[in-house]
Design a protein around this motif. Structure first.
Motif, mmCIF file in Angstrom:
data_model
loop_
_atom_site.group_PDB
_atom_site.id
_atom_site.type_symbol
_atom_site.label_atom_id
_atom_site.label_comp_id
_atom_site.label_asym_id
_atom_site.label_seq_id
_atom_site.Cartn_x
_atom_site.Cartn_y
_atom_site.Cartn_z
ATOM 1 N N GLU A 17 39.694 46.593 43.448
ATOM 2 C CA GLU A 17 40.491 46.104 42.221
ATOM 3 C C GLU A 17 39.971 44.947 42.009
ATOM 4 N N TYR A 106 50.039 44.214 35.048
ATOM 5 C CA TYR A 106 50.087 45.404 36.074
ATOM 6 C C TYR A 106 51.185 46.244 35.875
ATOM 7 N N LYS A 111 51.613 49.559 37.558
ATOM 8 C CA LYS A 111 51.233 49.071 39.137
ATOM 9 C C LYS A 111 52.269 48.110 39.549
ATOM 10 N N LEU A 114 51.575 45.916 42.836
ATOM 11 C CA LEU A 114 50.626 44.704 42.563
ATOM 12 C C LEU A 114 51.388 43.606 41.792
#
Length: 265
Positions: A17, A106, A111, A114
């Motif tokens: 990441e 994100y 995501k 996250l």
């Protein structure tokens, strides 16, 4: 996530990441953790990885106040946390905005986990100052924390491990992508900061993002930064258009345009 052994007791921790790189230096009495990760879950995973290497008490240094380098700090407390004084000021003033921006990004990327981890992380402040240097005795090994000049931010801290000829450079050096020039960067001063890195005579330089590099890489990046800084200055004076500057830049168009915009703002 994987460890890279740089020297005896000196490690870089690589993460997929953000291509993030964190660090660890181990002495005979204590260890130094270099940056803490993107959130407290990430920080806890990193802390467990450190504990798999050493049970020694740890000290933390934060290289600069961008969220991906400090939001994992809670996983390492209680511990002394070093940074330049401006680091805490920026965390206080800008930390919430950084979290909001990246949580939205994100979520847009699909995501949400996250994003939630970012929003749940505490924005903890350093409690020890690096201004301009601090020598840390880890037991049989001294590590020097250095604020040499402005560059990626106005408060970048370098971590020099002289007995191993290793410098952890934070985001003053970046491998795998062009350096990130933002509104808090000092593009014109940045080459001199890399001169300070080179003056430490490292064998290995660890960037904040990407793989460890050698001095030839740092010299090349320093020359590119100087070129982009000169192009941005020419745009600011009206000597070049943005398009002309991008055409002459050693960096991709997007990175060059960002640098020019950040310098002008």
């Amino acid at each position: 996530m994987r460890w890279i052994v740089l020297a005896d007791g000196v490690f870089a921790r690589r993460h997929v990441e953000l291509d993030l790189t964190l660090g660890l230096v181990v002495g005979s009495e204590r260890c130094l953790v270099i940056d803490t990760g993107t959130d407290e879950v990430h920080g806890a995973v990193f802390a467990a990885a450190v504990r798999a290497i050493t049970p020694l008490p740890w000290t933390v240094v934060i290289t600069h106040a961008h969220w991906d380098h400090f939001l994992g700090t809670g996983a390492f407390l209680p511990a002394p946390v070093y940074a330049h004084p401006r680091c805490g000021e920026v965390i206080t003033a800008d930390g919430a905005a950084q979290v909001t921006e990246w949580a939205q990004r994100y979520r847009a990327e699909g995501k949400p986990e996250l994003a939630g981890r970012l929003e749940g992380a505490r924005r903890l402040l350093p409690d020890r100052a690096v201004d301009p240097t601090v020598a840390l005795d880890l037991g049989g090994r001294t590590v020097t924390l250095i604020h040499a000049d402005r560059g990626h931010t106005d408060h970048d801290v370098l971590v020099h491990v002289p007995d191993a000829a290793v410098v952890f450079a934070g985001d003053t050096v970046e491998q795998g992508a062009s350096p990130s020039v933002g509104p808090d960067s000092a593009l014109a001063a940045w080459p001199a900061l890399l001169d300070a890195v080179l003056d430490l005579a490292p064998g290995v330089v660890v960037p904040g993002h990407g793989e460890p590099v050698d001095v030839a890489f740092v010299r090349t990046q320093r020359a590119e930064l100087a070129t982009v800084a000169a192009l941005a200055a020419d745009v600011g004076r009206g000597v070049l258009t943005v398009e002309q500057a991008i055409a002459r830049s050693p960096w991709p168009a997007e990175a060059t345009g960002q640098a020019i915009h950040a310098t002008a703002s």
